[in-house]
Design a protein around this motif. Sequence first.
Motif, short mmCIF file in Angstrom:
data_model
loop_
_atom_site.label_atom_id
_atom_site.label_comp_id
_atom_site.label_asym_id
_atom_site.label_seq_id
_atom_site.Cartn_x
_atom_site.Cartn_y
_atom_site.Cartn_z
N ASN A 1 0.83 -1.20 0.00
CA ASN A 1 0.00 0.00 0.00
C ASN A 1 0.88 1.26 0.00
N VAL A 2 1.97 1.19 -0.76
CA VAL A 2 2.90 2.31 -0.92
C VAL A 2 2.64 2.99 -2.25
N THR B 1 2.81 4.16 3.14
CA THR B 1 3.47 5.47 3.00
C THR B 1 3.32 6.01 1.58
N PHE B 2 3.12 7.31 1.47
CA PHE B 2 2.98 7.99 0.19
C PHE B 2 4.23 8.84 -0.09
N ILE B 3 4.86 8.60 -1.23
CA ILE B 3 5.99 9.40 -1.72
C ILE B 3 5.48 10.12 -2.95
N ASN B 4 5.17 11.40 -2.83
CA ASN B 4 4.43 12.08 -3.87
C ASN B 4 5.33 12.55 -5.03
N ASN B 5 4.69 13.21 -6.00
CA ASN B 5 5.38 13.62 -7.23
C ASN B 5 6.62 14.46 -6.93
N LEU C 1 5.96 3.74 8.81
CA LEU C 1 4.64 3.32 8.38
C LEU C 1 3.69 4.52 8.28
N PHE C 2 2.89 4.54 7.21
CA PHE C 2 1.78 5.49 7.08
C PHE C 2 2.22 6.95 7.16
N SER C 3 3.37 7.24 6.59
CA SER C 3 3.82 8.62 6.48
C SER C 3 3.45 9.17 5.11
N HIS C 4 3.60 10.49 4.95
CA HIS C 4 3.19 11.14 3.69
C HIS C 4 4.19 12.24 3.36
N LEU C 5 4.93 12.04 2.27
CA LEU C 5 5.82 13.06 1.74
C LEU C 5 5.11 13.71 0.56
N THR C 6 4.70 14.97 0.72
CA THR C 6 3.96 15.66 -0.33
C THR C 6 4.93 16.12 -1.43
N PRO C 7 4.42 16.67 -2.55
CA PRO C 7 5.30 16.92 -3.69
C PRO C 7 6.54 17.76 -3.37
N GLY C 8 7.65 17.33 -3.95
CA GLY C 8 8.89 18.09 -3.88
C GLY C 8 9.70 17.96 -2.62
N VAL C 9 9.34 17.02 -1.74
CA VAL C 9 10.13 16.81 -0.52
C VAL C 9 11.45 16.14 -0.89
#
Length: 205
Positions: free
Chosen positions: A101-102, A120-124, A136-144
């Motif tokens: 679920n990544v 975990t989400f690794i965004n655009n 677990l269950f972290s979120h990196l939004t765009p450009g991190v």
Amino acid sequence: MSKQVVVVGAGQNGRVVANILSLGGFDVVGFLDDGKQGEEVLGPVADYKKHAQEGRAFFISIGSNDVRKRLFEQFKMGGVTFVNAIHPKACVEPGVELGVNVMVGAFAYVNVNTVIGDGTFINNGCIVEHDNRVGLFSHLTPGVVTAGEATIGDRVFFGIGSTLRDRTVVADGCLIGAASNVVKDTEPDSVYYGNPAKFIKKLTS
């Protein structure tokens, strides 16, 4: 693994995830959502067992780290199968350890010897450098951007365009404000903001 996938959450994150899954060759049959309607919404979240019995896999796309964690654990107890959503224009180097679920968005880069936890989400456009540990269950939004040997705990939210210095630890449950530069270890369940990022307040449950 089933090529048919049900996306949990029909909001903005869900639409992004559905697109990535479709580009990856999965057949997205629809969404489960308690608050939205439409021909693509198959029913409420509680209907997941019916779809699991039909052999369909799942991706939980809920934006809230805590809610995503709760649903993931509920579904896992129910024995469902999860898939990853890796955009074809992302680069995940060989040897990277991904949970399930990544999500890894377009033009994101994950370097060697990195571990990404479940949910975990690794965004655009993110860059996760070598030897990182993302919980677990972290979120990196765009450009991190995270430098080498950095550690991110569970349920961490990184605002857009923020950065993390090498060998630095962001503790569980932190919220890092947009465009912040984290240069020293953080305390858990806290808000940090600025360049350099400074403690703002503790988060309350």
